[in-house]
Design an enzyme around this catalytic site. Structure first.
Site, short mmCIF file in Angstrom:
data_model
loop_
_atom_site.label_atom_id
_atom_site.label_comp_id
_atom_site.label_asym_id
_atom_site.label_seq_id
_atom_site.Cartn_x
_atom_site.Cartn_y
_atom_site.Cartn_z
N ASP A 109 -8.02 21.79 6.47
CA ASP A 109 -6.45 21.39 5.47
C ASP A 109 -5.33 22.02 6.36
O ASP A 109 -5.42 23.13 6.92
CB ASP A 109 -6.59 21.90 4.28
CG ASP A 109 -7.55 21.30 3.36
OD1 ASP A 109 -8.17 20.19 3.93
OD2 ASP A 109 -7.93 21.80 2.32
N ASP A 127 -10.74 11.55 -6.77
CA ASP A 127 -10.62 12.81 -7.41
C ASP A 127 -10.70 12.71 -8.86
O ASP A 127 -9.94 12.01 -9.53
CB ASP A 127 -9.27 13.47 -6.99
CG ASP A 127 -8.91 13.61 -5.46
OD1 ASP A 127 -9.91 13.65 -4.82
OD2 ASP A 127 -7.81 13.57 -5.06
#
Length: 244
Positions: free
Chosen positions: A9, A131
């Protein structure tokens, strides 16, 4: 054999992790994402999941130079997400070396745009990001929970040509409390032809073995590696077998 996909990330060009998507929880693990990626490659990993957290916040691709460096200086197959809102963002990502991109919120807010990406680039290059919070789809960096239920959402997109999905159980992401194996098993049973990439909660090698035993095709994980709960040497048993 389950496919292992480590995550990087990116914020400000650095390798970081958040807890449950909270930018205030940012922890920097490396100033040099390339070194991290090379270590993954050196230990037999072949795939890399890269998320542009700056891009996700700003609504446009930001860390494309880091993506380019990772793609040029490793042989890792990179899937990239974060900040992909327009055709131009995808073009930049692919030009910088991403072999696949992941879109989540866009598939909810602008389904025809996402469908057009599928048509233009093909299902091998477009991954659906799903998600889930209590089995409902969450968007906008997990800030908003929709009325869309996870399984019908995945089934509908599978019917429109999606063949790969990254499914993240938000309640487990970054918590190191184990993955939602039962949920992923339900998805596999309902959509056996979907290439399911589980994400969130992996805390140990045992979790990877559990997902593998459940027949989950692939898993994304990061924090357990960065926190030392899983070592790269631990993964050799999977990568060696995966190559055979």
């Amino acid at each position: 054999m389950i496919e292992l996909i480590p995550a990087i990330d990116l914020m400000d060009g650095k390798c970081v992790r958040l807890t449950q998507g909270d930018y205030g929880s940012k922890k920097v693990y490396s100033e040099d994402p390339l070194n991290v990626a090379k270590a993954f490659e050196d230990h037999g990993l072949r795939r890399l999941h890269v998320v542009d957290l700056d891009g996700a916040r700003e609504g446009r691709i930001v860390n494309y130079r880091v993506l380019e460096q990772l793609a040029v200086r490793t042989a890792l197959v990179i899937d990239f997400g974060g900040g992909l809102k327009r055709d131009g963002d995808l073009e930049i990502a692919f030009e910088c070396g991403a072999q696949m991109v992941t879109g989540g919120s866009i598939a909810v807010r602008e389904p025809e745009t996402f469908a057009a990406w599928l048509s233009r680039f093909g299902s091998r290059k477009i991954i659906l990001g799903a998600d889930a919070k209590e089995r409902r789809i969450a968007i906008n960096g997990w800030r908003d929970t929709t009325d869309s239920e996870l399984l019908p959402f995945l089934a509908a997109w599978h019917g429109r040509g999606v063949t790969q999905t990254v499914c993240t159980d938000i309640g487990r992401d970054g918590m190191l409390q184990g993955p939602a194996t039962a949920l992923y098993g339900e998805i596999r049973e309902a959509l056996p032809e979907m290439y399911l990439i589980a994400s969130g909660g992996v805390a140990s090698v045992g979790d990877l073995e559990q997902l593998d035993a459940a027949g989950i095709p692939a898993v994304i994980f990061g924090k357990a590696l960065y926190e030392g709960r899983i070592t790269l040497n631990d993964l050799l048993r999977f990568t060696d077998r995966h190559k055979n």
